[in-house]
Design an enzyme around this catalytic site. Structure first.
Site, PDB file in Angstrom:
ATOM      1  N   LYS A 245       0.810  -1.221   0.000  1.00  0.00           N
ATOM      2  CA  LYS A 245       0.000   0.000   0.000  1.00  0.00           C
ATOM      3  C   LYS A 245       0.849   1.280   0.000  1.00  0.00           C
ATOM      4  CE  LYS A 245      -4.007  -2.030   2.326  1.00  0.00           C
ATOM      5  NZ  LYS A 245      -4.882  -1.919   3.522  1.00  0.00           N
TER       6      LYS A 245
ATOM      7  N   TYR B  49     -12.535  -2.006  -3.968  1.00  0.00           N
ATOM      8  CA  TYR B  49     -13.011  -2.038  -2.583  1.00  0.00           C
ATOM      9  C   TYR B  49     -14.529  -1.897  -2.478  1.00  0.00           C
ATOM     10  CZ  TYR B  49      -8.245  -1.986  -0.834  1.00  0.00           C
ATOM     11  OH  TYR B  49      -6.937  -2.318  -0.551  1.00  0.00           O
TER      12      TYR B  49
ATOM     13  N   ASN C 171      -1.835   0.348   6.971  1.00  0.00           N
ATOM     14  CA  ASN C 171      -1.296  -0.913   7.477  1.00  0.00           C
ATOM     15  C   ASN C 171      -0.404  -1.652   6.480  1.00  0.00           C
ATOM     16  OD1 ASN C 171      -3.120  -2.157   5.730  1.00  0.00           O
ATOM     17  ND2 ASN C 171      -4.614  -2.558   7.343  1.00  0.00           N
TER      18      ASN C 171
ATOM     19  N   HIS D 281      -2.187  -5.413   1.697  1.00  0.00           N
ATOM     20  CA  HIS D 281      -3.493  -6.047   1.528  1.00  0.00           C
ATOM     21  C   HIS D 281      -3.247  -7.461   1.047  1.00  0.00           C
ATOM     22  CE1 HIS D 281      -7.553  -6.905  -0.080  1.00  0.00           C
ATOM     23  NE2 HIS D 281      -6.884  -7.486  -1.070  1.00  0.00           N
TER      24      HIS D 281
ATOM     25  N   GLU E 202      -9.637 -11.019  -7.362  1.00  0.00           N
ATOM     26  CA  GLU E 202      -8.705  -9.899  -7.196  1.00  0.00           C
ATOM     27  C   GLU E 202      -7.534  -9.989  -8.174  1.00  0.00           C
ATOM     28  OE1 GLU E 202      -9.564  -8.767  -2.527  1.00  0.00           O
ATOM     29  OE2 GLU E 202      -7.713  -9.835  -3.013  1.00  0.00           O
TER      30      GLU E 202
END
Length: 140
Positions: free
Chosen positions: A11, A51, A114, A117, A128
């Site tokens: 990310k 998302y 964080n 993913h 995905e």
């Protein structure tokens, strides 16, 4: 255990801090192979579609804004039980709850930032991966 493939995203908070190599080393040290990888700048449309499962949640807009704030590294990991193994290497979503040595314990800035993913199930992984990669890009 079967050989699986899973999507991994490094990310914006991690790419901004040049942590791609350190994060990839953790995946590889755990026995996962990176069989496809590309650095991209997501559009708001791409982030929103990816998302979409979270669309009704209060954090959806903030999540999409975050995911387009800097480039991300999209990758496909392959290995025995890759989905679960990836999730173990990532650690708990909240870095305060993540086991020592996991990616989130070592690198995450917060619950929202964080660092990574990972797909949560075989069906999710397949969808995905197909969203970001064409079949010819998977070179395992």
């Amino acid at each position: 255990m079967a050989v699986e493939r899973t999507l991994s995203i490094i990310k914006p908070d991690a790419t901004k801090r040049n942590l791609t190599g350190k994060i990839n080393a953790k995946f590889e040290d755990a026995g996962l192979r990176i069989i496809a990888q590309k650095r991209v700048q997501l559009t708001m449309e791409q982030a929103g579609t990816f998302y979409e499962v979270h669309k009704e949640r209060p954090f959806y807009g903030e999540l999409c804004e975050f995911m387009v704030s800097e480039p991300v590294v999209l990758q496909v990991l392959e290995g025995e039980g890759a989905i679960l193994k990836n999730r173990e290497v990532m650690g708990a979503t909240n870095p305060a709850d993540a086991a020592p040595g996991t990616i989130r314990a070592d690198f995450a800035l917060s619950v929202g930032e964080n660092s990574v993913h990972g797909s949560d199930a075989p069906e999710t992984a397949a969808a995905e991966i197909a969203y970001f990669f064409a079949g010819l890009e998977l070179v395992g």
